[in-house]
Design a protein around this motif. Structure first.
Motif, PDB file in Angstrom:
ATOM      1  N   VAL A  96       0.844  -1.192   0.000  1.00  9.65           N
ATOM      2  CA  VAL A  96       0.000   0.000   0.000  1.00  9.65           C
ATOM      3  C   VAL A  96       0.881   1.244   0.000  1.00  9.65           C
ATOM      4  CG1 VAL A  96      -1.828   1.237   1.225  1.00  9.65           C
ATOM      5  CG2 VAL A  96      -1.747  -1.281   1.299  1.00  9.65           C
ATOM      6  N   PHE A  97       0.646   2.102  -0.974  1.00  7.38           N
ATOM      7  CA  PHE A  97       1.380   3.358  -1.113  1.00  7.38           C
ATOM      8  C   PHE A  97       0.392   4.501  -0.909  1.00  7.38           C
ATOM      9  CE2 PHE A  97       3.327   0.046  -3.560  1.00  7.38           C
ATOM     10  CZ  PHE A  97       4.658   0.121  -3.190  1.00  7.38           C
ATOM     11  N   VAL A  98       0.695   5.356   0.052  1.00  7.28           N
ATOM     12  CA  VAL A  98      -0.212   6.441   0.424  1.00  7.28           C
ATOM     13  C   VAL A  98       0.443   7.771   0.075  1.00  7.28           C
ATOM     14  CG1 VAL A  98      -1.454   7.533   2.326  1.00  7.28           C
ATOM     15  CG2 VAL A  98      -1.159   5.042   2.298  1.00  7.28           C
ATOM     16  N   ASN A  99      -0.211   8.551  -0.754  1.00  8.56           N
ATOM     17  CA  ASN A  99       0.239   9.900  -1.095  1.00  8.56           C
ATOM     18  C   ASN A  99       0.027  10.740   0.176  1.00  8.56           C
ATOM     19  OD1 ASN A  99       0.658  12.456  -2.132  1.00  8.56           O
ATOM     20  ND2 ASN A  99      -0.655  12.162  -3.922  1.00  8.56           N
ATOM     21  N   ALA A 100       1.126  11.065   0.861  1.00  6.06           N
ATOM     22  CA  ALA A 100       0.994  11.617   2.206  1.00  6.06           C
ATOM     23  C   ALA A 100       1.887  12.825   2.435  1.00  6.06           C
ATOM     24  CB  ALA A 100       1.346  10.542   3.233  1.00  6.06           C
ATOM     25  N   PRO A 108      -0.867   2.889   8.036  1.00 10.98           N
ATOM     26  CA  PRO A 108      -1.502   1.596   8.327  1.00 10.98           C
ATOM     27  C   PRO A 108      -3.023   1.685   8.450  1.00 10.98           C
ATOM     28  CG  PRO A 108       0.450   1.879   9.676  1.00 10.98           C
ATOM     29  CD  PRO A 108       0.192   3.210   9.012  1.00 10.98           C
ATOM     30  N   ARG A 109      -3.531   2.760   9.006  1.00  8.96           N
ATOM     31  CA  ARG A 109      -4.987   2.917   9.134  1.00  8.96           C
ATOM     32  C   ARG A 109      -5.631   3.148   7.775  1.00  8.96           C
ATOM     33  NH1 ARG A 109      -6.241   7.116  13.592  1.00  8.96           N
ATOM     34  NH2 ARG A 109      -8.362   6.400  13.201  1.00  8.96           N
ATOM     35  N   VAL A 110      -4.944   3.860   6.882  1.00  8.87           N
ATOM     36  CA  VAL A 110      -5.435   4.023   5.506  1.00  8.87           C
ATOM     37  C   VAL A 110      -5.497   2.650   4.843  1.00  8.87           C
ATOM     38  CG1 VAL A 110      -4.906   4.956   3.214  1.00  8.87           C
ATOM     39  CG2 VAL A 110      -4.609   6.398   5.247  1.00  8.87           C
ATOM     40  N   ALA A 111      -4.419   1.878   4.974  1.00 11.56           N
ATOM     41  CA  ALA A 111      -4.327   0.562   4.337  1.00 11.56           C
ATOM     42  C   ALA A 111      -5.418  -0.386   4.807  1.00 11.56           C
ATOM     43  CB  ALA A 111      -2.951  -0.036   4.597  1.00 11.56           C
ATOM     44  N   ASN A 112      -5.917  -0.179   6.025  1.00 11.00           N
ATOM     45  CA  ASN A 112      -6.989  -1.037   6.533  1.00 11.00           C
ATOM     46  C   ASN A 112      -8.220  -1.016   5.640  1.00 11.00           C
ATOM     47  OD1 ASN A 112      -5.496  -1.920   8.701  1.00 11.00           O
ATOM     48  ND2 ASN A 112      -6.452  -0.526  10.165  1.00 11.00           N
ATOM     49  N   GLY A 113      -8.413   0.056   4.880  1.00  9.48           N
ATOM     50  CA  GLY A 113      -9.540   0.107   3.951  1.00  9.48           C
ATOM     51  C   GLY A 113      -9.513  -1.055   2.970  1.00  9.48           C
ATOM     52  N   ALA A 114      -8.337  -1.421   2.486  1.00  7.76           N
ATOM     53  CA  ALA A 114      -8.198  -2.560   1.573  1.00  7.76           C
ATOM     54  C   ALA A 114      -8.085  -3.872   2.340  1.00  7.76           C
ATOM     55  CB  ALA A 114      -6.977  -2.372   0.680  1.00  7.76           C
ATOM     56  N   ALA A 129      -0.047 -10.595   4.541  1.00 12.01           N
ATOM     57  CA  ALA A 129       1.062  -9.729   4.949  1.00 12.01           C
ATOM     58  C   ALA A 129       0.862  -8.395   4.231  1.00 12.01           C
ATOM     59  CB  ALA A 129       2.392 -10.357   4.554  1.00 12.01           C
ATOM     60  N   ARG A 130       1.524  -7.336   4.753  1.00  9.72           N
ATOM     61  CA  ARG A 130       1.271  -6.021   4.157  1.00  9.72           C
ATOM     62  C   ARG A 130       2.410  -5.067   4.458  1.00  9.72           C
ATOM     63  NH1 ARG A 130      -3.662  -2.761   6.628  1.00  9.72           N
ATOM     64  NH2 ARG A 130      -2.081  -1.956   8.007  1.00  9.72           N
ATOM     65  N   SER A 131       2.607  -4.151   3.536  1.00  5.08           N
ATOM     66  CA  SER A 131       3.412  -2.960   3.816  1.00  5.08           C
ATOM     67  C   SER A 131       2.518  -1.758   3.556  1.00  5.08           C
ATOM     68  CB  SER A 131       4.663  -2.919   2.930  1.00  5.08           C
ATOM     69  OG  SER A 131       4.319  -2.968   1.572  1.00  5.08           O
ATOM     70  N   ALA A 132       2.764  -0.684   4.317  1.00  2.94           N
ATOM     71  CA  ALA A 132       2.009   0.561   4.144  1.00  2.94           C
ATOM     72  C   ALA A 132       3.019   1.687   4.219  1.00  2.94           C
ATOM     73  CB  ALA A 132       0.936   0.700   5.216  1.00  2.94           C
ATOM     74  N   VAL A 133       3.228   2.360   3.093  1.00  5.82           N
ATOM     75  CA  VAL A 133       4.316   3.314   2.951  1.00  5.82           C
ATOM     76  C   VAL A 133       3.783   4.670   2.513  1.00  5.82           C
ATOM     77  CG1 VAL A 133       6.473   3.751   1.705  1.00  5.82           C
ATOM     78  CG2 VAL A 133       5.821   1.408   2.265  1.00  5.82           C
TER      79      VAL A 133
END
Length: 158
Positions: A96-100, A108-114, A129-133
Motif C-alpha cells: 500500500v502506497f499512500v500519497n501523504a 496503516p490505518r489508511v491501508a486497513n480500507g483494503a 502480509a502487508r506494507s504501508a508506505v
C-alpha cells in the motif's frame, strides 16, 4: 467462490468496477509459480480517480475509502484474469502506497480500507502480509495505490 464474493459485495453495498487498463508499459497481472503478481491499482470511485494527499486536504476516512476502492480494483483484475474467483486460494500480500504529507503517519490505518475488504470478501484466505508506505506523490495524483500477490490453485484446464 465467485458467487460467495458476489453475495458478500452485495451485502456490503459494493460492486466491482470495470478492470482498469494499464496507464503505461506493463500488464495488470503476471502469473508465476502459483502466484499472481498484480500491478499497482489506483482508486476509482464511480469512474473518477480519487486524488490528493493524506494529511493535506484528504481525510483519513477518505483515504480508507480510496484504499477500499483499490482493493475492489484488485478483485476486479483477479476476476478478469481468472474468469472467476474460484482459483483464489489466498491473498498473500498487499503493498500500500499512500500519497501523504511529510508529517502524516497513519498509513496503516489508511491501508486497513483494503485489508478489511479482503478479509470481508475472502474470510481467512483474505488475511495477508502487508506494507504501508507514505510517498510524496503517486501516478496521476492518486491518493493511494495498492499492488498485490495472490496465491491461486492450478488451472482446471491444465
Amino acid at each position: 467462490m465467485t458467487n460467495r464474493i458476489d453475495r458478500k459485495l452485495a451485502e456490503l453495498g459494493l460492486s466491482l468496477p470495470e478492470a482498469a487498463a494499464p496507464v503505461a508499459s506493463y500488464v495488470p497481472v503476471v502469473e508465476a509459480g502459483g502466484l499472481l503478481h498484480l500491478s499497482g491499482q489506483l482508486p476509482f470511485v464511480d469512474g473518477t480517480l480519487v486524488t490528493g494527499r493524506l494529511g493535506d486536504g484528504v481525510s483519513l476516512e477518505d483515504g480508507q475509502a480510496a484504499a477500499r476502492a483499490c482493493g475492489l480494483m484488485i478483485v476486479a483484475q483477479l476476476k478478469k484474469y481468472l474468469g472467476d474467483l474460484a482459483r483464489v486460494e489466498r491473498i498473500v500480500k498487499l503493498g500500500v502506497f499512500v500519497n501523504a504529507a511529510a508529517d502524516f503517519t497513519d498509513q496503516p490505518r489508511v491501508a486497513n480500507g483494503a485489508s478489511d475488504l479482503m478479509v470481508a470478501l475472502f474470510g481467512d484466505a483474505g488475511k495477508h502480509a502487508r506494507s504501508a508506505v507514505g510517498v510524496p506523490t503517486l501516478p496521476l495524483g492518486a491518493a493511494v495505490e495498492i499492488d498485490a500477490i495472490v496465491q491461486v490453485s492450478a488451472s482446471a484446464l491444465g
